[in-house]
Scaffold this motif. Sequence first.
Motif, PDB file in Angstrom:
ATOM      1  N   MET A   1      21.541 -12.708 -38.862  1.00  0.00           N
ATOM      2  CA  MET A   1      21.030 -13.835 -39.748  1.00  0.00           C
ATOM      3  C   MET A   1      19.678 -13.692 -40.171  1.00  0.00           C
ATOM      4  N   ILE A   2      18.747 -12.986 -39.056  1.00  0.00           N
ATOM      5  CA  ILE A   2      17.249 -13.012 -39.409  1.00  0.00           C
ATOM      6  C   ILE A   2      17.115 -11.892 -40.532  1.00  0.00           C
ATOM      7  N   ALA A   3      18.083 -10.765 -40.293  1.00  0.00           N
ATOM      8  CA  ALA A   3      17.884  -9.712 -41.244  1.00  0.00           C
ATOM      9  C   ALA A   3      18.150 -10.308 -43.060  1.00  0.00           C
ATOM     10  N   GLU A   4      19.311 -11.172 -42.995  1.00  0.00           N
ATOM     11  CA  GLU A   4      19.544 -11.777 -44.115  1.00  0.00           C
ATOM     12  C   GLU A   4      18.134 -12.885 -44.637  1.00  0.00           C
ATOM     13  N   ALA A   5      17.541 -13.343 -43.625  1.00  0.00           N
ATOM     14  CA  ALA A   5      16.372 -14.064 -44.070  1.00  0.00           C
ATOM     15  C   ALA A   5      15.157 -13.338 -44.444  1.00  0.00           C
ATOM     16  N   LEU A   6      15.199 -12.196 -44.136  1.00  0.00           N
ATOM     17  CA  LEU A   6      14.063 -11.224 -44.443  1.00  0.00           C
ATOM     18  C   LEU A   6      14.499 -10.420 -45.593  1.00  0.00           C
ATOM     19  N   GLY A   7      15.390 -10.525 -46.279  1.00  0.00           N
ATOM     20  CA  GLY A   7      16.111  -9.901 -47.383  1.00  0.00           C
ATOM     21  C   GLY A   7      16.694  -8.475 -47.261  1.00  0.00           C
ATOM     22  N   LYS A   8      16.940  -8.202 -45.890  1.00  0.00           N
ATOM     23  CA  LYS A   8      17.480  -6.708 -45.562  1.00  0.00           C
ATOM     24  C   LYS A   8      16.889  -5.753 -46.642  1.00  0.00           C
ATOM     25  N   PRO A   9      15.498  -5.418 -46.604  1.00  0.00           N
ATOM     26  CA  PRO A   9      15.103  -4.614 -47.491  1.00  0.00           C
ATOM     27  C   PRO A   9      15.382  -3.009 -47.360  1.00  0.00           C
ATOM     28  N   ILE A  10      16.146  -2.786 -46.156  1.00  0.00           N
ATOM     29  CA  ILE A  10      16.355  -1.474 -45.414  1.00  0.00           C
ATOM     30  C   ILE A  10      17.906  -1.202 -45.617  1.00  0.00           C
ATOM     31  N   GLY A  11      18.145   0.173 -46.391  1.00  0.00           N
ATOM     32  CA  GLY A  11      19.525   0.814 -46.455  1.00  0.00           C
ATOM     33  C   GLY A  11      20.059   0.815 -45.056  1.00  0.00           C
ATOM     34  N   ALA A  12      21.419   0.920 -45.423  1.00  0.00           N
ATOM     35  CA  ALA A  12      22.465   1.078 -44.244  1.00  0.00           C
ATOM     36  C   ALA A  12      22.249   2.404 -43.402  1.00  0.00           C
TER      37      ALA A  12
ATOM     38  N   ALA B   1      18.038  -2.113 -38.434  1.00  0.00           N
ATOM     39  CA  ALA B   1      16.705  -1.576 -38.955  1.00  0.00           C
ATOM     40  C   ALA B   1      16.040  -2.254 -39.587  1.00  0.00           C
ATOM     41  N   ALA B   2      16.298  -3.611 -40.323  1.00  0.00           N
ATOM     42  CA  ALA B   2      15.323  -4.439 -40.909  1.00  0.00           C
ATOM     43  C   ALA B   2      14.736  -5.144 -39.902  1.00  0.00           C
ATOM     44  N   VAL B   3      15.345  -5.602 -39.021  1.00  0.00           N
ATOM     45  CA  VAL B   3      14.877  -6.609 -37.923  1.00  0.00           C
ATOM     46  C   VAL B   3      13.683  -5.769 -37.072  1.00  0.00           C
ATOM     47  N   GLN B   4      14.292  -4.579 -36.841  1.00  0.00           N
ATOM     48  CA  GLN B   4      13.206  -3.511 -35.993  1.00  0.00           C
ATOM     49  C   GLN B   4      12.004  -3.225 -36.891  1.00  0.00           C
ATOM     50  N   HIS B   5      12.356  -3.100 -38.049  1.00  0.00           N
ATOM     51  CA  HIS B   5      11.237  -2.739 -38.928  1.00  0.00           C
ATOM     52  C   HIS B   5      10.111  -3.791 -39.188  1.00  0.00           C
ATOM     53  N   ALA B   6      10.851  -4.957 -39.062  1.00  0.00           N
ATOM     54  CA  ALA B   6       9.775  -6.138 -39.069  1.00  0.00           C
ATOM     55  C   ALA B   6       8.841  -6.646 -37.889  1.00  0.00           C
TER      56      ALA B   6
END
Length: 47
Positions: free
Chosen positions: A1-12, A33-38
Amino acid sequence: MIAEALGKPIGADSATHFADESDIPLWAKSSVAAVQHAGIMQGKDAG
């Protein structure tokens, strides 16, 4: 859910650099990856 809120800018295919990265399901890799990158989630220094 957090990654979705961030817009998941990182590829699979993004690497997370976690020691247990191979255990992360393919469908979840982009979110992890998106949550870690943030800077919201980090691993332990000892791996």
